[in-house]
Design an enzyme around this catalytic site. Structure first.
Site, PDB file in Angstrom:
ATOM      1  N   ASP A   1     -29.326 -14.056  25.322  1.00  0.00           N
ATOM      2  CA  ASP A   1     -30.454 -14.481  24.495  1.00  0.00           C
ATOM      3  C   ASP A   1     -30.767 -15.963  24.640  1.00  0.00           C
ATOM      4  OD1 ASP A   1     -31.600 -12.396  23.069  1.00  0.00           O
ATOM      5  OD2 ASP A   1     -29.999 -12.368  21.581  1.00  0.00           O
TER       6      ASP A   1
HETATM    7  C1  GLC Z   1     -25.660 -11.904  20.558  1.00  0.00           C
HETATM    8  C2  GLC Z   1     -26.783 -10.909  20.502  1.00  0.00           C
HETATM    9  C3  GLC Z   1     -26.884 -10.093  21.744  1.00  0.00           C
HETATM   10  C4  GLC Z   1     -26.875 -10.983  22.954  1.00  0.00           C
HETATM   11  C5  GLC Z   1     -25.689 -11.926  22.948  1.00  0.00           C
HETATM   12  C6  GLC Z   1     -25.716 -12.913  24.079  1.00  0.00           C
HETATM   13  O1  GLC Z   1     -24.438 -11.248  20.439  1.00  0.00           O
HETATM   14  O2  GLC Z   1     -26.649 -10.051  19.401  1.00  0.00           O
HETATM   15  O3  GLC Z   1     -28.055  -9.324  21.739  1.00  0.00           O
HETATM   16  O4  GLC Z   1     -26.852 -10.164  24.074  1.00  0.00           O
HETATM   17  O5  GLC Z   1     -25.666 -12.646  21.747  1.00  0.00           O
HETATM   18  O6  GLC Z   1     -26.705 -13.865  23.913  1.00  0.00           O
HETATM   19  C1  GLC Z   2     -28.546 -17.367  19.102  1.00  0.00           C
HETATM   20  C2  GLC Z   2     -27.133 -17.047  19.545  1.00  0.00           C
HETATM   21  C3  GLC Z   2     -27.065 -15.801  20.359  1.00  0.00           C
HETATM   22  C4  GLC Z   2     -27.813 -14.705  19.675  1.00  0.00           C
HETATM   23  C5  GLC Z   2     -29.234 -15.138  19.307  1.00  0.00           C
HETATM   24  C6  GLC Z   2     -29.936 -14.041  18.547  1.00  0.00           C
HETATM   25  O1  GLC Z   2     -29.325 -17.714  20.162  1.00  0.00           O
HETATM   26  O2  GLC Z   2     -26.559 -18.100  20.282  1.00  0.00           O
HETATM   27  O3  GLC Z   2     -25.716 -15.447  20.561  1.00  0.00           O
HETATM   28  O4  GLC Z   2     -27.861 -13.593  20.493  1.00  0.00           O
HETATM   29  O5  GLC Z   2     -29.191 -16.276  18.520  1.00  0.00           O
HETATM   30  O6  GLC Z   2     -31.253 -14.359  18.255  1.00  0.00           O
END
Ligand code: GLC
Ligand code: GLC
Length: 813
Positions: A483
């Site tokens: 993300d």
């Molecule tokens: C969080 C989110 C997931 C994403 C991950 C890596 O765990 O829930 O959707 O893939 O972060 O950014």
């Molecule tokens: C933030 C976190 C990531 C997560 C995301 C969800 O970027 O670092 O882990 O997946 O929020 O929106």
């Protein structure tokens, strides 16, 4: 250092000190009513949706940490204490907290009074039961004052903590004997209320927080408790609470047991009232009546434990490794249930108001859950698919109560659609139920444009093909699994959301990770097409997969490992040419799982590179070297200090991808090493460093660049739960469901000489014994099914064996 121990017999983690490094929590409820409960009785409850229907209030990031919950105060002479230690923090003579499957029990004592508090959510009812037993262990009579306490939330948890100009005026309650009803907004648009009751006569009560706590009071020393007298207060606006006061006399050796019930009740619109401003209590009374005695509550607790026995019997392991057995038999599967239920909504790190159900998250959570209750997995797949757009794209999140896509976050996370194929394949492999493909499913909840589910999968697959970039690799959109790798964002202003700011679409930023997914899950899609007789589409898909493999090999290989991406300027991300962030874990895991370039040795090389550059003693970090500067063109990933989160943290979720990939190339030792390094039970001894619960995974462990290397955060709600269970059960132990049967294909460390698995698969009990006399890492030389040798390593599904036991012996060599 440890703060407790595993009680394998009772399937509990027993915490022996309330002063754990962080609150160590448990989840109560597995259907519609849920409570979070910490080892000091902190936490809160909600019905179905942690944002929209929250029953009790919790203050995140409060001081002291974790200081609101469902509390009991015992006033014994001048001493006031709580069975869970908080909030009074009175030094206890003894303390234990047992977190079990769907219940938590607190056993503590002070000055010769022993208290046992068991909290659980029964099956088939929307309530939490608290059974409180008190025993006078002294030789003289004890007269004690007992106070219960919950603080009601005005339902919408977000509004509750922001909209005070309204909220200080609207609270309403009703009290009838020992029943306290919270009915804010029930007069107008709500048709539900909460009830908090005890099965004994009370000598007083409070429903107004200020009356209970006193002016400027605190829950560590409520005025009512200190004075030994309730205010019998009625809340009009301000903050409604529920508190019962019972005066108890205990003879020497006498035990007194009480049942407290906190419930959620809905009434039909035309049955809301029984009198002027008097709520219709009938359904509440019926609910209380189901559980309001010790016998009834104990029976409900027994039902809950046999429910769990049945669920867990679907996969049980006996091996020589205690820690492995307890993870596989209890804690992996338990955490999978919790992540299935919660997605990323409510934990001690997720406030329940931010994210609802994630499209990609829920699809992945299902991978570790589907064997437990396949029907619920099916229902979830259909809910998720119903939020898909007609072009195959998807809302990134949806709200569990309304099941509607969340427009604020929107779409454009280009990995999302492919996860639907992964989820569907897992469900069909587990159940053999191809009828899923024929279900009619809407797009964006619009039934007018519904198609069958197979068409949803077609659009998911083609979404990637419709979004290819200059190297014929998938466009990344707002982000892929990571993300925080926001290649089309270019955010300069503080506060802008990296996930939603910016154009989301760029003409060129491409993801090699999505390419890996496309190949891996594309193969499942091909299988499903063939099953449906869609030969042309199957051929088209096979060609597209071959093209994608070629694109990855031609443009996605960096020499020693797979590249991560191309940015919006067409520059490489995750390449040796980069100054920082030269190598990322995700494409190594996924492209190797997809076996891209396996013949040319690319999988081996990329996994060797992971070992060489990304390994640490606490797990594999996400990338190296960590970013030390903010890169406008990369987004959030470079906003984190080095070693945290996606910027070179040990992001546990993708460690199992590497472990699985290692099993694909047959390296059982290494797969095992990767598995155990992040596995909670193997970290129990370093709880003072790890800090989160030693029975469940956390999202992240600080990487080697972080000053707090080894410290983890964000426990419970992580895709790690599902992926590690998939890894250990299907790839390391190698008991893997397939479309037409059960595959037996272990890939283990030579130290694991033999193991036994009992697996209920499509209503057949498989009793599987694996022997490894020569200590190899992979390979079966003989597989016997009920005494007969078979030549393949898939045991074909035989419907005539339903309800019976099939004995399997596998010899590795
Ligand atoms: C969080 C989110 C997931 C994403 C991950 C890596 O765990 O829930 O959707 O893939 O972060 O950014
Ligand atoms: C933030 C976190 C990531 C997560 C995301 C969800 O970027 O670092 O882990 O997946 O929020 O929106």
């Amino acid at each position: 250092m440890k703060f407790g121990y595993f009680d394998d017999e009772r399937k509990e983690y027993v915490i022996t000190s309330p002063r754990t490094p962080l609150p160590w929590i448990n989840y109560l409820g597995c259907e519609s009513f849920f409570s979070l409960v910490s080892n000091t009785c902190g936490g809160y409850s909600f019905y179905k949706d942690a944002k929209l229907l929250r029953l009790t209030r919790y203050r995140y990031n409060n001081v002291p940490f974790d200081s609101n919950g469902h509390y009991y105060y015992i006033k014994d002479g001048d001493t006031i204490w709580n069975p869970g230690w908080m909030p009074c923090k009175t030094e206890l003579d003894s303390y234990l907290c047992r977190h079990g499957l769907g219940y938590s029990t607190f056993e503590s004592s002070k000055n010769g009074l022993a208290a046992t508090l068991t909290a659980f959510v029964p099956l088939g009812a929307a309530c939490e039961i608290n059974k409180l037993s008190m025993t006078n262990e002294t030789s003289s009579v004890k007269s004690i004052d007992l106070f219960s306490y919950v603080e009601f939330c005005l339902w919408n948890a977000m509004d509750d903590m922001t909209n005070y100009q309204r909220n200080f005026n609207i609270a309403e309650v009703e009290v009838h004997g020992s029943e306290i009803y919270h009915k804010t907004e029930y007069r107008e648009r709500r048709n539900h209320y909460a009830v908090f009751a005890v099965n004994d006569a009370v000598s007083g009560f409070d429903t107004d927080r200020d009356a209970f706590l006193g002016p400027y009071g605190e829950n560590s020393a409520p005025k009512a408790v200190c004075s030994g007298e309730s205010g019998n207060s009625t809340a009009h606006g301000w903050a409604p609470v529920g508190s019962h006061h019972l005066k108890l006399k205990l003879e020497p050796g006498e035990k007194k047991e009480l049942i407290f019930i906190l419930g959620y009740v809905e009434n039909e619109q035309n049955q809301k009232w029984s009198g002027l401003n008097e709520i219709n209590r009938a359904p509440a009374l019926a609910m209380l009546n189901r559980f309001n005695s010790v016998e009834k509550a104990d029976f409900a607790l027994k039902e809950l434990s046999s429910h769990w026995e049945t669920l867990l019997s679907r996969f049980t392991l006996h091996s020589t490794e205690d820690k492995l057995d307890r993870m596989v038999n209890v804690w992996h599967q338990y955490q999978c249930m919790v992540t299935f239920n919660m997605s990323r909504s409510a934990s001690y790190f997720e406030s329940g108001i931010g994210r609802g159900m994630g499209f990609r998250d829920s699809c992945q959570d299902l991978l570790g859950f589907v064997h437990l209750i396949p029907d619920r997995a099916k229902e979830r797949i259909l809910d998720i698919a119903a939020t898909q757009f007609q072009n195959g794209g998807a809302y990134h999140q949806y709200q569990p109560l309304t099941k509607r896509g969340n427009a604020e976050v929107g779409n454009g996370f280009n990995d999302d659609p492919l996860w639907l194929i992964a989820a569907a394949a897992a469900y069909i492999k587990e159940t053999g139920d191809f009828s899923l493909l024929d279900e009619q499913v809407p797009y964006d909840n619009n039934m007018d444009v519904a198609t069958d589910f197979m068409e949803h999968l077609r659009r998911s697959f083609h979404y990637t093909l419709d979004h290819l970039g200059p190297h014929a690799l998938p466009l990344i959109g707002r982000a892929d699994w990571n993300d925080c790798l926001n290649l089309n964002c270019f955010s300069k202003e503080p506060g802008e959301s990296f996930q939603t700011y910016g154009p989301s679409k760029g003409p060129v930023a491409e993801s090699i990770f999505i390419a890996g997914m496309f190949v891996r899950y594309g193969k499942e899609y091909v299988h499903l097409c063939k099953h449906k007789g869609l030969t042309e589409e199957a051929a088209l898909a096979e060609n597209a997969i071959t093209d994608m493999e070629k694109a990855v090999i031609d443009y996605g290989w960096d020499g020693e490992w797979f590249l991560r991406a191309y940015d919006a300027h067409g520059q490489k991300v995750g390449s040796n040419e980069c100054e920082e962030g030269k190598i990322y874990i995700e494409p190594q895991g996924f492209c190797a799982m997809a076996e891209i370039g396996k013949e040319q040795g690319l999988c081996h090389k990329s996994l060797d590179a992971v070992k060489q550059y990304l390994d640490t003693k606490y797990g594999i970090v996400l990338l190296q070297p960590c970013y030390t500067k903010y890169h406008l063109e990369l987004g959030e990933i470079t906003s984190y200090p080095g070693g945290y989160k996606e910027n070179a943290g040990i992001f546990c979720h993708n460690n199992p991808w590497v472990s699985i990939a290692e099993t694909v190339i047959g390296r059982g030792n290494r797969a095992w090493q990767v598995y155990t390094r992040t596995c909670p039970a193997y970290l129990e001894e370093i709880s003072e460093i790890h800090r989160t619960e030693p029975y469940v995974y956390s999202q992240m462990i600080a990487g080697k660049d972080a000053p707090t290397f080894g410290e983890s955060k964000n426990s419970w709600l992580t895709g790690t739960a599902a992926w590690t269970f998939v890894n250990v059960s299907q790839f390391i132990l190698g008991i893997r469901p397939d479309y037409h049967g059960l595959i037996i294909d272990p890939c283990i460390p030579p130290t694991l000489q033999a193991f036994q698995v009992d697996r209920i698969f499509r209503n057949i009990h498989y009793h599987i014994q694996v022997h490894n006399p020569d200590g190899v890492e992979k390979g079966i030389i003989q597989l016997m099914v009920d005494g007969k040798v078979i030549s393949e390593n898939t045991i074909p599904y035989d419907p005539s064996m339903v309800g019976k036991t099939v004995n399997i012996t596998a010899v590795m060599g």
